[in-house]
Design an enzyme around this catalytic site. Structure first.
Site, PDB file in Angstrom:
ATOM      1  N   LYS A  88      50.407  43.360  41.928  1.00 15.87           N
ATOM      2  CA  LYS A  88      51.470  43.343  40.924  1.00 15.87           C
ATOM      3  C   LYS A  88      52.381  44.558  41.050  1.00 15.87           C
ATOM      4  O   LYS A  88      53.470  44.567  40.521  1.00 15.87           O
ATOM      5  CB  LYS A  88      50.866  43.275  39.525  1.00 15.87           C
ATOM      6  CG  LYS A  88      49.844  44.351  39.234  1.00 15.87           C
ATOM      7  CD  LYS A  88      49.044  43.986  37.993  1.00 15.87           C
ATOM      8  CE  LYS A  88      47.757  44.787  37.931  1.00 15.87           C
ATOM      9  NZ  LYS A  88      46.705  44.109  37.195  1.00 15.87           N
ATOM     10  N   LYS A 107      43.324  57.083  39.419  1.00 19.14           N
ATOM     11  CA  LYS A 107      44.445  56.928  38.488  1.00 19.14           C
ATOM     12  C   LYS A 107      44.754  58.227  37.770  1.00 19.14           C
ATOM     13  O   LYS A 107      45.923  58.583  37.593  1.00 19.14           O
ATOM     14  CB  LYS A 107      44.161  55.808  37.477  1.00 19.14           C
ATOM     15  CG  LYS A 107      44.181  54.436  38.131  1.00 19.14           C
ATOM     16  CD  LYS A 107      44.145  53.302  37.134  1.00 19.14           C
ATOM     17  CE  LYS A 107      44.265  51.963  37.878  1.00 19.14           C
ATOM     18  NZ  LYS A 107      44.047  50.810  37.013  1.00 19.14           N
ATOM     19  N   LYS A 123      47.218  45.162  50.216  1.00 17.21           N
ATOM     20  CA  LYS A 123      46.865  43.998  49.407  1.00 17.21           C
ATOM     21  C   LYS A 123      48.068  43.515  48.588  1.00 17.21           C
ATOM     22  O   LYS A 123      48.808  44.337  48.056  1.00 17.21           O
ATOM     23  CB  LYS A 123      45.747  44.451  48.453  1.00 17.21           C
ATOM     24  CG  LYS A 123      44.844  43.373  47.945  1.00 17.21           C
ATOM     25  CD  LYS A 123      43.715  43.987  47.123  1.00 17.21           C
ATOM     26  CE  LYS A 123      43.925  43.682  45.661  1.00 17.21           C
ATOM     27  NZ  LYS A 123      42.802  44.046  44.804  1.00 17.21           N
TER      28      LYS A 123
HETATM   29  P1  ADP Z   1      43.172  42.909  36.892  1.00 13.76           P
HETATM   30  O1  ADP Z   1      43.530  44.325  36.636  1.00 13.76           O
HETATM   31  O2  ADP Z   1      43.445  41.960  35.819  1.00 13.76           O
HETATM   32  O3  ADP Z   1      41.797  42.769  37.479  1.00 13.76           O
HETATM   33  P2  ADP Z   1      44.246  42.359  39.495  1.00 13.76           P
HETATM   34  O4  ADP Z   1      45.620  41.975  39.822  1.00 13.76           O
HETATM   35  O5  ADP Z   1      43.706  43.582  40.119  1.00 13.76           O
HETATM   36  O6  ADP Z   1      44.245  42.470  37.959  1.00 13.76           O
HETATM   37  O7  ADP Z   1      43.262  41.183  39.832  1.00 13.76           O
HETATM   38  C1  ADP Z   1      43.064  40.001  39.130  1.00 13.76           C
HETATM   39  C2  ADP Z   1      42.155  39.140  39.972  1.00 13.76           C
HETATM   40  O8  ADP Z   1      42.813  38.702  41.153  1.00 13.76           O
HETATM   41  C3  ADP Z   1      40.893  39.877  40.448  1.00 13.76           C
HETATM   42  O9  ADP Z   1      39.808  38.969  40.463  1.00 13.76           O
HETATM   43  C4  ADP Z   1      41.254  40.288  41.855  1.00 13.76           C
HETATM   44  O10 ADP Z   1      40.105  40.433  42.689  1.00 13.76           O
HETATM   45  C5  ADP Z   1      42.134  39.139  42.315  1.00 13.76           C
HETATM   46  N1  ADP Z   1      43.152  39.623  43.273  1.00 13.76           N
HETATM   47  C6  ADP Z   1      44.156  40.467  42.995  1.00 13.76           C
HETATM   48  N2  ADP Z   1      44.928  40.686  44.083  1.00 13.76           N
HETATM   49  C7  ADP Z   1      44.381  39.948  45.081  1.00 13.76           C
HETATM   50  C8  ADP Z   1      44.716  39.748  46.478  1.00 13.76           C
HETATM   51  N3  ADP Z   1      45.770  40.330  47.038  1.00 13.76           N
HETATM   52  N4  ADP Z   1      43.937  38.910  47.209  1.00 13.76           N
HETATM   53  C9  ADP Z   1      42.862  38.301  46.648  1.00 13.76           C
HETATM   54  N5  ADP Z   1      42.501  38.454  45.359  1.00 13.76           N
HETATM   55  C10 ADP Z   1      43.231  39.264  44.579  1.00 13.76           C
END
Ligand code: ADP
Ligand code: NA
Length: 328
Positions: free
Chosen positions: A200, A114, A197
């Site tokens: 967001k 980052k 993946k």
């Molecule tokens: P944060 O920054 O709050 O961790 P993330 O969006 O990275 O936000 O992830 C939130 C949760 O969702 C985490 O447990 C992450 O492993 C899961 N997660 C996020 N994107 C995916 C995906 N594409 N497939 C499976 N699990 C995901």
């Protein structure tokens, strides 16, 4: 016998969670509520590392909590709370930051990624100390288990090191947390770019929990596939179809092999149409429940206040122990 304690959280960084968050995290949170004394937080302090409008942050914090509950996290079983409502998170972070090496924090690959993208002037110190705040989140509650994905492993390792270091220097104080590797966690890919993946940061290729069912169906119909006709799981050669099969299997219970058999001789259009129905069938009620909760902010705030009240005594006892140990 008391159940082992578990801590997990998500940042309020999006208006709606997506189906990756649901299948990769929330579904597991829901099932783990029975076996563990679960604490689920909306980690809003973490999200200040990114520039965000205060009103938007406030809205997203409530929306994230509403989606935890709508997905099945039960406030009667698990504590659901907003991180900033429990001041001990920030307080413990300071103490832990004083036993963290500068070089040690600098070796975190997420920080390196980052900060190299943002440059040193665009990188705030919060981004650097983020994993120490995460350590505080976990250590405050004597959490024995922390469900983590691969991307958080290094941060959890830092939490373990800090706990061990503190215990070594000041005497047994913290429980050293074990990673709880989720078995068979669905990893959901982006619909438009199925080699990446779902996240967001690329909303066009995601299936959102709060989206209108028509939009969801449309996104599934326009998912990128390939030029063949065969419905077969092959991540390398057919990432789009494989992703649709993963989502399907995770929601409907049929194995991927069973789905391949059931869709033999059928077209991609058939698969997408059926999958859209399955997705809308599962997400529709979640969306409605979330909307109801968001329509009644007083009730939602009451649930969150109750969650904070349940965890605060644990956090304040830990912090008192820590302050005593270090001479504060
Ligand atoms: P944060 O920054 O709050 O961790 P993330 O969006 O990275 O936000 O992830 C939130 C949760 O969702 C985490 O447990 C992450 O492993 C899961 N997660 C996020 N994107 C995916 C995906 N594409 N497939 C499976 N699990 C995901
Ligand atoms: Na993350």
């Amino acid at each position: 016998p008391t159940r082992p304690r578990l801590f997990s959280g998500m940042q309020p960084t999006q208006d709606s969670l997506h189906i990756g968050n649901y299948l990769g995290a929330l579904v597991n949170w829901v099932s783990m509520q029975e076996e563990f004394e679960a604490i689920y937080s909306v980690v809003d302090l973490h999200s200040l590392t990114v520039d965000v409008d205060p009103g938007v942050l406030r809205t997203r914090t409530r929306a994230t909590a509403a989606q935890y509950i709508a997905a099945g996290v039960d406030p009667a079983k698990s504590a659901i709370f907003v991180q900033s409502h429990v001041a001990e998170h920030a307080e413990l972070t300071w103490v832990l930051s004083c036993i963290t090496g500068f070089g040690e924090a600098g070796r975190m690959t997420q920080f390196k990624d980052k900060s190299s993208k943002r440059g040193s002037e665009g990188t705030n110190v919060g981004l650097f100390t983020y994993p120490i705040l995460m350590a505080a989140d976990i250590l405050l509650y004597d959490a024995a288990r922390v469900p983590v994905g691969e991307d958080q492993r290094q941060h959890l390792e830092l939490s373990r090191n800090l706990a061990q270091r503190f215990n070594g220097r000041y005497g047994e104080t913290f429980v050293v947390p074990e990673p709880h590797i989720l078995q068979a966690t669905a990893k959901i890919q982006d619909l438009q770019e199925p080699t990446a993946k779902m996240s967001k940061t690329s909303p066009a290729g995601s299936i959102d929990l709060l989206a209108d069912p028509k939009q969801t169906a449309k996104r599934i119909r326009s998912a990128v596939t390939d030029l063949e006709r065969e419905i077969r799981y092959d991540e390398a050669e057919k990432p789009g179809i494989s992703n649709l099969l993963s989502i399907y299997s995770a929601l409907d219970g049929r194995t991927i092999a069973q789905l391949e058999t059931d869709y033999e001789g059928k077209g991609y259009g058939d698969l997408k149409k059926d999958l859209a129905e399955v997705v809308v069938g599962v997400l529709g009620p979640i969306r409605e429940r979330a909307m109801q909760l968001l329509d009644d902010p007083a009730e939602l705030d009451r649930i969150l206040a109750d969650g904070a009240e349940r965890v605060r005594p644990i956090a304040s006892a830990t912090l008192a122990r820590v302050y005593d140990r270090v001479g504060l």
